[in-house]
Design an enzyme around this catalytic site. Sequence first.
Site, PDB file in Angstrom:
ATOM      1  N   ASN A 205      -5.081   6.106  -7.119  1.00  0.00           N
ATOM      2  CA  ASN A 205      -5.416   7.926  -7.108  1.00  0.00           C
ATOM      3  C   ASN A 205      -4.453   8.545  -7.338  1.00  0.00           C
ATOM      4  O   ASN A 205      -4.398   9.936  -6.732  1.00  0.00           O
ATOM      5  CB  ASN A 205      -5.929   7.840  -5.330  1.00  0.00           C
ATOM      6  CG  ASN A 205      -5.072   8.286  -4.945  1.00  0.00           C
ATOM      7  OD1 ASN A 205      -4.043   6.944  -4.772  1.00  0.00           O
ATOM      8  ND2 ASN A 205      -4.829   8.532  -3.563  1.00  0.00           N
TER       9      ASN A 205
ATOM     10  N   HIS B 205       3.463  13.957   1.106  1.00  0.00           N
ATOM     11  CA  HIS B 205       2.503  15.665   0.635  1.00  0.00           C
ATOM     12  C   HIS B 205       3.450  16.009   0.706  1.00  0.00           C
ATOM     13  O   HIS B 205       4.386  16.788   1.286  1.00  0.00           O
ATOM     14  CB  HIS B 205       1.235  16.004   1.209  1.00  0.00           C
ATOM     15  CG  HIS B 205      -0.043  14.702   0.930  1.00  0.00           C
ATOM     16  ND1 HIS B 205      -0.807  14.702  -0.384  1.00  0.00           N
ATOM     17  CD2 HIS B 205      -0.311  13.640   1.896  1.00  0.00           C
ATOM     18  CE1 HIS B 205      -1.555  14.148  -0.156  1.00  0.00           C
ATOM     19  NE2 HIS B 205      -1.375  13.446   0.829  1.00  0.00           N
TER      20      HIS B 205
ATOM     21  N   ARG C 295       2.842   8.538  -6.891  1.00  0.00           N
ATOM     22  CA  ARG C 295       2.246   9.110  -6.851  1.00  0.00           C
ATOM     23  C   ARG C 295       2.185   9.717  -8.447  1.00  0.00           C
ATOM     24  O   ARG C 295       1.642  11.009  -8.958  1.00  0.00           O
ATOM     25  CB  ARG C 295       2.593  11.316  -6.180  1.00  0.00           C
ATOM     26  CG  ARG C 295       2.060  10.905  -4.362  1.00  0.00           C
ATOM     27  CD  ARG C 295       0.992  11.500  -4.353  1.00  0.00           C
ATOM     28  NE  ARG C 295       1.040  11.573  -3.207  1.00  0.00           N
ATOM     29  CZ  ARG C 295       0.126  10.315  -2.453  1.00  0.00           C
ATOM     30  NH1 ARG C 295      -1.413   9.964  -2.845  1.00  0.00           N
ATOM     31  NH2 ARG C 295      -0.879  11.232  -0.983  1.00  0.00           N
TER      32      ARG C 295
ATOM     33  N   HIS D 211       0.886  -1.619  -0.099  1.00  0.00           N
ATOM     34  CA  HIS D 211      -0.011  -0.317  -0.172  1.00  0.00           C
ATOM     35  C   HIS D 211       0.800   1.032   0.206  1.00  0.00           C
ATOM     36  O   HIS D 211       1.291   1.440   1.114  1.00  0.00           O
ATOM     37  CB  HIS D 211      -0.980   0.287   1.161  1.00  0.00           C
ATOM     38  CG  HIS D 211      -1.433   1.271   1.260  1.00  0.00           C
ATOM     39  ND1 HIS D 211      -3.399   1.416   1.938  1.00  0.00           N
ATOM     40  CD2 HIS D 211      -2.033   2.030   0.829  1.00  0.00           C
ATOM     41  CE1 HIS D 211      -3.801   1.977   1.686  1.00  0.00           C
ATOM     42  NE2 HIS D 211      -2.775   2.371   1.006  1.00  0.00           N
TER      43      HIS D 211
ATOM     44  N   HIS E  56       1.286   4.878  -2.515  1.00  0.00           N
ATOM     45  CA  HIS E  56       1.471   6.001  -3.188  1.00  0.00           C
ATOM     46  C   HIS E  56       2.528   6.560  -3.762  1.00  0.00           C
ATOM     47  O   HIS E  56       3.296   7.355  -2.967  1.00  0.00           O
ATOM     48  CB  HIS E  56       0.046   7.134  -2.819  1.00  0.00           C
ATOM     49  CG  HIS E  56      -1.059   6.806  -2.728  1.00  0.00           C
ATOM     50  ND1 HIS E  56      -2.393   6.342  -2.842  1.00  0.00           N
ATOM     51  CD2 HIS E  56      -1.318   6.772  -0.285  1.00  0.00           C
ATOM     52  CE1 HIS E  56      -3.306   6.696  -1.624  1.00  0.00           C
ATOM     53  NE2 HIS E  56      -2.652   5.594  -0.666  1.00  0.00           N
TER      54      HIS E  56
ATOM     55  N   ASP F 160       0.702   2.201   3.516  1.00  0.00           N
ATOM     56  CA  ASP F 160      -0.028   3.131   3.340  1.00  0.00           C
ATOM     57  C   ASP F 160       1.101   4.926   2.970  1.00  0.00           C
ATOM     58  O   ASP F 160       0.488   5.700   3.235  1.00  0.00           O
ATOM     59  CB  ASP F 160      -1.070   3.980   3.980  1.00  0.00           C
ATOM     60  CG  ASP F 160      -2.044   5.124   2.921  1.00  0.00           C
ATOM     61  OD1 ASP F 160      -1.525   5.246   2.474  1.00  0.00           O
ATOM     62  OD2 ASP F 160      -3.328   5.031   4.403  1.00  0.00           O
TER      63      ASP F 160
ATOM     64  N   HIS G 182      -6.156  -0.722   6.215  1.00  0.00           N
ATOM     65  CA  HIS G 182      -5.557   0.323   7.402  1.00  0.00           C
ATOM     66  C   HIS G 182      -6.810   0.394   8.731  1.00  0.00           C
ATOM     67  O   HIS G 182      -7.460   1.170   8.632  1.00  0.00           O
ATOM     68  CB  HIS G 182      -5.433   1.669   6.858  1.00  0.00           C
ATOM     69  CG  HIS G 182      -5.907   2.561   5.783  1.00  0.00           C
ATOM     70  ND1 HIS G 182      -7.505   2.738   5.794  1.00  0.00           N
ATOM     71  CD2 HIS G 182      -6.064   2.856   4.809  1.00  0.00           C
ATOM     72  CE1 HIS G 182      -8.163   3.113   5.187  1.00  0.00           C
ATOM     73  NE2 HIS G 182      -6.677   3.428   4.425  1.00  0.00           N
TER      74      HIS G 182
HETATM   75  O1  DOR Z   1      -4.779   9.941   4.824  1.00  0.00           O
HETATM   76  C1  DOR Z   1      -4.360   9.732   3.631  1.00  0.00           C
HETATM   77  N1  DOR Z   1      -3.829   9.548   2.056  1.00  0.00           N
HETATM   78  N2  DOR Z   1      -5.228   8.440   3.171  1.00  0.00           N
HETATM   79  C2  DOR Z   1      -5.288   8.132   2.110  1.00  0.00           C
HETATM   80  O2  DOR Z   1      -6.661   6.797   1.795  1.00  0.00           O
HETATM   81  C3  DOR Z   1      -5.191   8.356   1.091  1.00  0.00           C
HETATM   82  C4  DOR Z   1      -3.895   8.589   0.869  1.00  0.00           C
HETATM   83  C5  DOR Z   1      -3.363  10.046  -0.076  1.00  0.00           C
HETATM   84  O3  DOR Z   1      -3.536   9.076  -1.111  1.00  0.00           O
HETATM   85  O4  DOR Z   1      -2.958  10.993   0.044  1.00  0.00           O
HETATM   86 ZN    ZN Z   2      -3.695   4.214   1.584  1.00  0.00          ZN
END
Ligand code: DOR
Ligand code: ZN
Length: 414
Positions: A90, A287, A61, A57, A59, A283, A217
């Site tokens: 996503n 950012h 980006r 899991h 991201h 996860d 999660h």
């Molecule tokens: O905190 C999160 N950030 N939860 C998510 O489900 C998505 C993730 C993100 O992609 O930033």
């Molecule tokens: Zn996630």
Amino acid sequence: MSILIKNGIIITHKDIFNANILIKNKKIHSITREDIEVDIVINAEDKIVMPGIIDSHVHFRQPGGKSEDWESGSKAAIAGGVTTVIDMPNNIPPTTTIDNLIKKKEIIEKSNILVNYGLHFGVTEDNLEEVKKVIGKDLERTLVASAKIFMAKSTGNLLVRNLNVIENVIRNSKMVTVHAEDEEIIEKFPSRPKLAVISAINKLLPFANLGKICILHITSIEEAKLASPFYKEVTPHHLFLNSSILKKLGNYAKVNPPLRDEKDRLSLWEAINNNLIDYIASDHAPHLKEDKEKEDAPSGVPGVETMLPLMINAALNKLISFQRLVELMCYNPSRIFRLKNKGIIEAGADADIVIVDRKIEKKVSADDLHYKCKWTPYEGMYLKGWPIMTIINGEIAYKNGEFFKIKGNEVIYE
Ligand code: DOR
Ligand code: ZN
């Protein structure tokens, strides 16, 4: 090329023993007591040798985001002992069509990707036909690890509200992963985030026998118990941080689902040690600082590089056994997501291995990590037990802070 990892303390999901590992042609050739002539000998005396971590899991980006890319994400992963990542859909554009899936793979293959990878496919209210083509129950080989359903809005705008859609996706997919927070509850009762999770799990319970479902999660033992018919994931931030840190970190600790109180955090360890949790994944949701500084900051914390050091430190402090750690971070994610030849140390497996020095103690500092976003919620924490070498597909990819130019492969789904 052949490698012999000598005299390490080998840890698998069921055993701890001393032996040598012979690597040949990208695979583990044998586990042996013998001294064999090879190209490279690695002295692993007094070091932990375990299967590379599978982080199912993350991201990273790309495409679309600026807070990570496949090169920086890969570096962070392998410096943290992670040899396979599975990336979430996503993106911009979201990975919800076959076309976008192919384009995403092209971007990844062109990047300087060091780590092995797989992808999750995003579910929308109307893409069932595409879902069937990439993760359908009757496919011999799926193209992705799971169909991912967001039951709440998070980063990106993937959201599925319609329960009929969710039911049909579950009926037709080999594996479904769910961000289980109920958007309706979040909108109606914004101050009751725990209720949102309970409500989402309750909505999924009637579908438990229709297909394989994984709840992402989990944040408390109560949720874990309620979600007993499903696979269950836990993140390091819910295991190691509680909501009180929001006072110090503000929006940097903002994450979905939100950090819980100390009682819930401790209950997760109880859940882990009572077999109520199936695997751990980061996860990793980086950012940029400039976005986290905004009042309406996005949710998510980075974590792919610190996940193993946090867990090794926890195992050294007897919060969990080393075998259970390997089960939760290597063996189980590999089985749950059907990853061929991953997550095990035995003859014939892919030679994805991490070597950990359990005596190195270091203060976590974002300056030493490889994230593009350059921050970590664990800043200043002292952790004992850090990866010193990561081997990917039989090649040394990382050694004591240095990276070597190798290319990660896409996983094969069984
Ligand atoms: O905190 C999160 N950030 N939860 C998510 O489900 C998505 C993730 C993100 O992609 O930033
Ligand atoms: Zn996630």
